[in-house]
Design an enzyme around this catalytic site. Structure first.
Site, short mmCIF file in Angstrom:
data_model
loop_
_atom_site.label_atom_id
_atom_site.label_comp_id
_atom_site.label_asym_id
_atom_site.label_seq_id
_atom_site.Cartn_x
_atom_site.Cartn_y
_atom_site.Cartn_z
N GLU A 45 0.83 -1.21 0.00
CA GLU A 45 0.00 0.00 0.00
C GLU A 45 0.86 1.26 0.00
OE1 GLU A 45 -2.53 -1.18 -1.05
OE2 GLU A 45 -4.14 -0.89 0.41
N THR A 93 -5.55 6.16 -5.71
CA THR A 93 -5.63 6.48 -4.29
C THR A 93 -4.69 7.63 -3.94
OG1 THR A 93 -6.26 4.23 -3.76
CG2 THR A 93 -5.36 5.51 -1.96
N1 HSE Z 1 -8.19 4.65 3.56
C1 HSE Z 1 -7.70 4.69 2.22
C2 HSE Z 1 -8.09 6.01 1.59
C3 HSE Z 1 -8.32 3.56 1.46
O1 HSE Z 1 -9.24 6.38 1.73
O2 HSE Z 1 -7.25 6.67 0.99
C4 HSE Z 1 -7.90 3.49 0.01
O3 HSE Z 1 -8.56 2.37 -0.58
#
Ligand code: HSE
Length: 309
Positions: free
Chosen positions: A130, A183
């Site tokens: 991530e 993201t």
């Molecule tokens: N919590 C993260 C965001 C999740 O909202 O950026 C991304 O899938």
């Protein structure tokens, strides 16, 4: 010990309205499927047998490669692995595409190595994937992808994950407008500070949602699916957002918000037939807004990543 396994890791809905970066749950479908095998030579080799030609196959540029390398470094292992992607959630969808790849890679390799680590212990390595994908090692997709159910990230330092079994009647409708939202970009637009007034509303809703899940109180779950911090900003990146959400609520959803960083939306309901009706209403509103979209209907996946064969 087999030399090769096929692994499924599910799509996930992160944030679940008010729980930015601290709450997520796993879906039954879609998901990533990978084949992992040990190789005689050390090092990682990635292969792509999916329909996505654009996938990076340099292990240092692929979330699965980075996550698996972090695990091998931790174990002090010089074992070599080949990861073949067989099926991939569309990248930039908001349903945890990068997380599913990372989770599948570390889960499958850990299995082939004789399970030196538990599922929960694998989460920090999947989080490294991530970090590569979004610039932040958030756990709200990878933790449910590995552990299944809902997972609350009570703390990042130290990492403290709380698994919550989903109420039995909970169903999820996902609609994925066919636009790509990275993201990393959807994080850049967020404000770094929020008002105390918004914080009070937000933590009331997170606590309400957790209480609703534990008490199987669907009304409380619905009332708590409110996000006054992130949704007002990110919804501007999703064409027709308010109309699609309104369509879900009018079709009977308990609540509806952005799935992860979008562009997918999720809606919760208490029955599969309702969930299908809600998905159809969202799909048709996307079409009215001029967007192609895909939908999924699923109960909450209580298992997380699994070995298929
Ligand atoms: N919590 C993260 C965001 C999740 O909202 O950026 C991304 O899938």
């Amino acid at each position: 010990m087999p030399a090769e396994v096929r692994v499924f890791a599910p799509a996930t809905v992160a944030n679940v309205a008010a729980g930015f970066d601290i709450l997520g749950f796993a879906l039954g479908e879609p998901g990533d499927q990978v084949r992992i095998r040990r190789t005689a030579a050390p090092g990682l080799v990635l292969r792509n047998e999916t329909t996505f030609a654009a996938m990076p196959l340099d292990p240092a540029a692929n979330t699965a490669g980075v996550a698996l390398q972090a695990l091998l470094d931790h174990l002090g292992s010089r074992d070599g692995f080949e990861i073949t992607f067989l099926h991939k959630i569309k990248p930039g969808s908001g349903i945890g595409s990068s997380a599913a790849s990372s989770a599948a890679a570390v889960y499958g390799a850990n299995y082939l190595l004789g399970e030196p680590l538990t599922r929960a212990e694998l989460v920090p390595f999947a989080m490294e994937g991530e970090r590569l994908a979004s610039g932040t090692a958030h756990a709200d997709n990878v933790a449910p992808a590995l552990l299944g159910g809902f997972v609350l990230v009570r703390s990042y330092k130290p990492l403290d994950l709380i698994s919550i079994t989903a109420p039995p009647r909970l169903f999820c409708s996902i609609v994925h407008p066919q636009i790509e939202l990275k993201t990393e970009d959807a994080r850049k637009v967020l404000k770094k500070q929020i008002s105390l007034k918004d914080a009070v509303v937000q933590w009331g809703n997170v606590a309400g949602l957790i209480a609703g899940l534990l008490r199987e109180d669907y009304g409380l779950i619905g009332r708590s699916l409110q996000d006054v911090v992130v949704e007002p900003i990110r919804s501007l990146l999703i064409p027709g957002y308010e109309r699609i959400k309104e369509a879900a609520l009018s079709a009977g959803a308990l609540g509806c918000s952005i799935s992860g960083s979008g562009p997918s939306l999720f809606a919760l309901s208490t029955d599969e037939a309702d969930a299908r009706k809600i998905a159809a209403a969202m799909l048709s509103t996307c079409a009215d807004c001029g967007m192609d979209s895909e939908s999924y209907v699923s109960s909450v996946n209580g298992q997380g990543a699994v070995i298929l064969s």
